[in-house]
Design a protein around this motif. Structure first.
Motif, PDB file in Angstrom:
ATOM      1  N   SER A 220     -37.976  39.316  11.534  1.00 12.97           N
ATOM      2  CA  SER A 220     -38.348  39.404  12.942  1.00 12.97           C
ATOM      3  C   SER A 220     -38.576  38.001  13.486  1.00 12.97           C
ATOM      4  N   ILE A 221     -38.272  37.813  14.741  1.00 15.87           N
ATOM      5  CA  ILE A 221     -38.536  36.518  15.360  1.00 15.87           C
ATOM      6  C   ILE A 221     -40.032  36.376  15.588  1.00 15.87           C
ATOM      7  N   GLU A 222     -40.588  35.310  15.072  1.00 15.77           N
ATOM      8  CA  GLU A 222     -42.028  35.074  15.219  1.00 15.77           C
ATOM      9  C   GLU A 222     -42.305  34.538  16.613  1.00 15.77           C
ATOM     10  N   ALA A 223     -43.323  35.132  17.261  1.00 12.33           N
ATOM     11  CA  ALA A 223     -43.666  34.738  18.623  1.00 12.33           C
ATOM     12  C   ALA A 223     -45.108  34.225  18.674  1.00 12.33           C
ATOM     13  N   PRO A 224     -45.451  33.429  19.673  1.00 11.02           N
ATOM     14  CA  PRO A 224     -46.811  32.885  19.775  1.00 11.02           C
ATOM     15  C   PRO A 224     -47.888  33.967  19.909  1.00 11.02           C
ATOM     16  N   GLN A 352     -35.274  35.715  24.643  1.00 15.18           N
ATOM     17  CA  GLN A 352     -34.667  34.396  24.790  1.00 15.18           C
ATOM     18  C   GLN A 352     -34.197  33.854  23.444  1.00 15.18           C
ATOM     19  N   LYS A 353     -35.027  34.009  22.420  1.00 12.38           N
ATOM     20  CA  LYS A 353     -34.684  33.518  21.087  1.00 12.38           C
ATOM     21  C   LYS A 353     -33.513  34.288  20.475  1.00 12.38           C
ATOM     22  N   MET A 354     -33.414  35.577  20.792  1.00 10.95           N
ATOM     23  CA  MET A 354     -32.351  36.410  20.230  1.00 10.95           C
ATOM     24  C   MET A 354     -30.969  35.932  20.652  1.00 10.95           C
ATOM     25  N   LYS A 355     -30.909  35.320  21.803  1.00 12.37           N
ATOM     26  CA  LYS A 355     -29.621  34.794  22.271  1.00 12.37           C
ATOM     27  C   LYS A 355     -29.108  33.679  21.368  1.00 12.37           C
ATOM     28  N   GLU A 356     -30.042  33.081  20.627  1.00 15.41           N
ATOM     29  CA  GLU A 356     -29.677  31.949  19.777  1.00 15.41           C
ATOM     30  C   GLU A 356     -29.394  32.363  18.333  1.00 15.41           C
TER      31      GLU A 356
END
Length: 383
Positions: A220-224, A352-356
């Motif tokens: 999973s993308i870690e978020a703040p 936003q991060k998923m686009k990368e």
């Protein structure tokens, strides 16, 4: 006299007519409201033969993420109730006479119970009878007959779909005649899945054929916002008021499932997704928690014995008990609101991060894709 008698008779007749018309109308409104309550029913059928440890790992880490999709969904402007059922098949320690199949949990809103069972699953070798387990799920669960209910089976495994004495084609066709979509998830490459009839099974029941790498660790993308969301999820537990014979077990299960997701890799995002789920309407525990129970019209607080109440409420009078429940309900709502706001910010960051990032299919990603596509045909709209 005749005029007065006639007037009284006329008034009585009008009153009777109003009473006869008004009460059924109210009942009808209640019935319509009940009938329009959105419902989602999902049966997950997991191959638990020896090579499926990775599949089980993905299921237990991503259950909450999958359920959370429906926190974003509405049918006719109303959020749905989500029921989940769980089967395992293909394990040699199960009964041969039952087709190496076990219904672990029938359709339920008790998501902690589903999580508990997933964490308890173990694998060993066996025969995987896909046609048989689909038939069992289609016939053995309390599926709603309503046409606007999203009813779906997800079956995941890696052996040929044709194994066993029950014809998979007949099982899939029988399921879709009941409005139950069958999605097939082949744990392996696409060509093998097609050649071993996993795709054919899905096509026969209006479902999607999907392939995953069951041994790939879900990342999973870690978020703040993650740490604060997970922390608030644990804080929610303080607002629960366990009652009755099931209270202690429900409270223990809740805490254990918090601990279970925390034991998984932080990279799986499971702790965050569980906290988000606990802040949604789909996380209901009326069978053991007073805050949820008092929302039910059928619940009668006065029927509880003093010893069935939480210890801190046993010496309170009825007004004090009501005030105490209301206080915990407000505190819960406040914490849930904080989680939901943090999660909205989190989702913007993740999008936003998923686009990368270019990902590989995992259980959660293929299930969510199918859920969004198929439930839209039942008039579900996602935020």
């Amino acid at each position: 006299m005749k005029t007065k008698a006639l007037s009284r008779l006329l008034i009585a007749s009008v009153a009777t007519l109003v009473f006869a018309v008004t009460l059924p109308a109210k009942d009808a409104d209640a019935t319509v409201k009940e009938a329009k309550k959105p419902l989602v029913q999902i049966a997950i059928l997991l191959d638990t033969s020896g090579s499926m440890e990775g599949l089980i790992g993905q299921a237990k880490s991503q259950l909450w993420k999958i359920v959370n999709e429906f926190a974003k969904a509405k049918q006719n402007g109303v959020s749905p109730e989500v029921q989940v059922a769980l089967y395992e098949y293909g394990k040699s320690s199960l009964s041969a006479s039952s087709g190496w199949i076990r219904q672990i949990q029938p359709l339920t809103t008790d998501l902690d119970k589903i999580s508990e069972e997933l964490f308890a699953l173990r694998t060993n070798g066996g025969d995987e009878y896909c046609g048989w387990v689909i038939r069992e799920a289609a016939n053995g669960l309390a599926w709603s007959p309503a046409a606007d209910v999203y009813k779906v089976i997800f079956i995941a495994g890696n052996e040929p779909f044709t194994q066993g004495p029950v014809n998979y084609a007949e099982s899939c066709k029988a399921a879709i005649t009941k409005g139950i979509i069958v999605n097939t998830i082949h744990c392996g490459d696409e060509t093998t899945g097609i050649n071993t009839k996993w795709k054919d099974g899905a096509l026969l029941a209006d479902g999607n054929f999907m392939v995953i790498d069951q041994n790939r660790a879900v990342v999973s993308i870690e978020a703040p916002q993650d740490k604060e969301i997970a922390k608030l999820g644990v804080e929610l537990n303080k607002t629960y008021l366990a009652y009755g014979v099931t209270g202690r077990a429900g409270e223990s299960r809740q805490k254990l499932q918090d601990a279970n997701v925390l034991s998984l890799s932080p990279a799986s995002g499971a702790a965050v997704q569980r906290s988000v789920a606990k802040a949604s309407a789909n996380y209901q525990n009326a069978s053991w928690d007073l805050v949820d129970a008092v929302k039910k019209d059928s619940f009668e607080m006065e029927r509880l014995k003093t010893e069935e109440l939480p210890a801190e409420m046993q010496k309170m009078n009825s007004e004090e008990r009501k005030a105490y429940i209301d206080k915990n309900a407000k505190e819960r709502a406040d914490v849930q609101a904080k989680i939901n706001q943090l999660n909205r910010d989190r989702e913007q960051y993740v999008a936003q991060k998923m686009k990368e990032v270019a990902g590989t299919n995992t259980l959660d990603s293929v299930m969510i894709s199918a859920i969004r596509e198929q439930s839209a045909k039942r008039n579900f709209k996602f935020e």
